[in-house]
Design a protein around this motif. Structure first.
Motif, short mmCIF file in Angstrom:
data_model
loop_
_atom_site.label_atom_id
_atom_site.label_comp_id
_atom_site.label_asym_id
_atom_site.label_seq_id
_atom_site.Cartn_x
_atom_site.Cartn_y
_atom_site.Cartn_z
N LYS A 99 7.42 6.79 -10.35
CA LYS A 99 6.94 6.88 -9.10
C LYS A 99 6.36 7.89 -8.22
O LYS A 99 5.39 7.91 -7.47
CB LYS A 99 8.14 6.27 -7.99
N GLU A 100 6.78 8.86 -8.32
CA GLU A 100 6.16 10.30 -7.79
C GLU A 100 4.95 10.58 -8.48
O GLU A 100 3.88 10.97 -7.72
CB GLU A 100 7.09 11.45 -8.26
N TYR A 101 4.69 10.58 -10.05
CA TYR A 101 3.56 10.77 -10.40
C TYR A 101 2.50 9.73 -10.09
O TYR A 101 1.21 10.17 -9.85
CB TYR A 101 3.73 10.77 -11.95
N PHE A 102 3.00 8.48 -9.96
CA PHE A 102 1.79 7.50 -9.53
C PHE A 102 1.37 7.53 -8.17
O PHE A 102 0.30 7.40 -7.54
CB PHE A 102 2.47 6.04 -9.59
N PHE A 103 2.47 7.97 -7.17
CA PHE A 103 2.14 8.24 -5.86
C PHE A 103 1.19 9.82 -5.93
O PHE A 103 0.38 9.56 -5.11
CB PHE A 103 3.39 9.01 -5.38
N LYS A 104 1.48 10.56 -6.49
CA LYS A 104 0.50 11.99 -6.60
C LYS A 104 -0.98 11.47 -7.27
O LYS A 104 -2.01 12.04 -6.67
CB LYS A 104 1.08 12.79 -7.63
N ALA A 105 -1.24 10.74 -8.25
CA ALA A 105 -2.47 9.96 -8.69
C ALA A 105 -3.16 9.37 -7.41
O ALA A 105 -4.36 9.56 -7.36
CB ALA A 105 -2.18 9.30 -10.02
N ALA A 151 -8.20 4.21 -4.37
CA ALA A 151 -6.97 4.56 -4.01
C ALA A 151 -6.30 2.65 -4.05
O ALA A 151 -5.03 2.85 -4.46
CB ALA A 151 -6.72 5.14 -2.69
N LYS A 152 -6.89 2.07 -3.44
CA LYS A 152 -6.31 0.71 -3.16
C LYS A 152 -6.24 0.13 -4.37
O LYS A 152 -5.28 -0.35 -4.93
CB LYS A 152 -7.36 -0.12 -2.41
N LEU A 153 -7.34 0.26 -5.30
CA LEU A 153 -7.36 -0.28 -6.71
C LEU A 153 -5.96 0.15 -7.50
O LEU A 153 -5.36 -0.48 -8.20
CB LEU A 153 -8.48 -0.22 -7.40
N GLU A 187 1.12 -0.97 -9.40
CA GLU A 187 2.36 -1.86 -9.09
C GLU A 187 2.47 -2.94 -10.23
O GLU A 187 3.49 -3.39 -10.65
CB GLU A 187 2.06 -2.78 -7.74
N GLU A 188 1.19 -3.26 -10.74
CA GLU A 188 1.23 -4.02 -12.15
C GLU A 188 2.00 -3.52 -13.07
O GLU A 188 2.88 -4.17 -13.78
CB GLU A 188 -0.20 -4.56 -12.31
N MET A 189 1.37 -1.98 -13.22
CA MET A 189 2.25 -1.50 -14.72
C MET A 189 3.65 -1.47 -14.45
O MET A 189 4.36 -1.27 -15.42
CB MET A 189 1.48 -0.23 -14.73
N SER A 222 6.46 -0.94 -6.41
CA SER A 222 5.99 -1.91 -5.25
C SER A 222 7.46 -1.49 -4.36
O SER A 222 6.91 -1.33 -3.05
CB SER A 222 5.98 -3.10 -5.53
N ASP A 223 8.43 -1.53 -4.78
CA ASP A 223 9.73 -1.30 -3.73
C ASP A 223 9.88 0.21 -3.45
O ASP A 223 10.50 0.49 -2.43
CB ASP A 223 11.05 -1.81 -4.51
N SER A 224 9.04 1.00 -3.71
CA SER A 224 9.34 2.59 -3.47
C SER A 224 8.72 2.87 -2.14
O SER A 224 8.02 2.16 -1.69
CB SER A 224 8.52 3.54 -4.51
N ARG A 225 9.38 3.80 -1.51
CA ARG A 225 9.07 4.32 -0.29
C ARG A 225 7.62 4.90 -0.39
O ARG A 225 6.67 4.92 0.67
CB ARG A 225 9.92 5.41 0.35
N GLU A 226 7.29 5.52 -1.51
CA GLU A 226 5.93 6.38 -1.96
C GLU A 226 4.88 5.26 -1.67
O GLU A 226 3.75 5.42 -0.82
CB GLU A 226 5.96 6.79 -3.10
N CYS A 227 5.11 3.94 -2.11
CA CYS A 227 4.02 2.90 -2.29
C CYS A 227 3.96 2.34 -0.85
O CYS A 227 2.94 2.21 -0.46
CB CYS A 227 4.64 1.64 -3.24
#
Length: 297
Positions: free
Chosen positions: A205-211, A223-225, A231-233, A238-243
């Protein structure tokens, strides 16, 4: 403790070793002297002893030079492993007084290790060089190059965890240098590699947040896409605070509402402290909101 006596002893040892080398290198000695190698070996040992005495006296430059002399003699004797070890010892001594010379010695050791097929140990020393560029010489481009080379060697040896650590350094610095596509590619790659590993998936989740932050700086729609793709991958994203933070930031950005942007960041930071890198990226995003001064306070 006064080690000046050690330094005098070391200087004397160096002079004796130099004499042995001069004698062993003479024409007649080279042609007929059966003890030539023995003299070189003795000189080698003396240089190492002198180097250690210089270390005790904290004369790091002299220690480095003595280890270098030993390293070159070891190579002459075809003792590749000993030569590389002496170059590493020289590099460690020079690190305290001459970072560039330390790098030269470490590179010499790396050349020997790669020639011997010892890629894991070569990778380790590429990291040391990267860190010298990072903290001493402050040359981030060169630091990146050595972290990349280390990652490449680790991958070749199937040390994927070590390779990922190096790649994450590359990604962080690439983003700082505004090389966002490169950073995104690495964060996505490492995120994908870790999300299926039960021990590492919490990091994904941290790496996807940074990306996502890197995408956001380049383009809001990207960014939206990207968030939707992650979330799909990785449904746990989806449930993370980062998302949830990213979605609030996207809404605030779309509305050009810098106050809502700042509020969302402050709320997140009060529970999960943002690091320096994340703060820098968020400031860059915030500056793209019209008329914003770029303050996250």
């Amino acid at each position: 403790m006064d080690n000046s006596g050690k330094e005098k002893e070391a200087i004397q040892l160096m002079a004796e070793a130099d004499k042995k080398i001069t004698k062993s290198g003479s024409f007649l000695g080279g042609m007929f002297g059966g003890g030539q190698n023995h003299k070189v070996e003795e000189a080698c040992e003396m240089y190492c002893r002198a180097a250690n005495m210089f270390k005790m006296a904290k004369n790091w430059s002299a220690a480095g030079k003595a280890f270098c002399k030993a390293a070159r003699l070891h190579m002459q004797l075809q003792n590749k492993h000993d030569s590389a070890t002496s170059f590493i010892d020289a590099g460690n001594a020079f690190k305290k007084v001459d970072p560039q010379e330390a790098i030269n010695c470490l590179n010499a050791a790396i050349d020997i290790y790669t020639d011997m097929g010892r890629f894991t140990i070569a990778a380790k020393h590429h990291i040391t060089i990267a860190e010298v560029y990072e903290s001493e010489l402050v040359d981030i481009e060169k630091s990146i190059a050595h972290f990349e080379q280390a990652a490449d060697y680790y991958k070749g040896e199937e040390s994927n965890s070590s390779a990922n650590k190096c790649l994450l350094k590359v990604a962080a610095y690439s983003a700082q240098l505004e090389q966002y596509p490169k950073a995104i590619e690495i964060y996505e790659q490492v995120g994908s590699n870790t999300m299926d590993n039960p021990l590492l998936k919490y990091s994904a989740k941290e790496y996807f947040f940074k990306a996502s932050l890197c995408h956001f700086i380049v383009d809001e729609l990207n960014a939206k896409l990207a968030v939707e793709k992650y979330e799909e991958m990785f449904p746990a994203f989806s449930d993370s605070r980062e998302c949830k933070l990213l979605k609030k930031l996207l809404d605030a950005h779309e509305e050009q509402n810098s106050e809502a942007f700042t509020e969302a960041v402050k709320e997140f930071d009060s529970i999960s402290r943002l690091d320096q890198w994340q703060t820098t990226m968020l400031l860059r995003i915030k500056k793209t909101i019209q008329g914003d001064e770029g303050d996250l306070r």
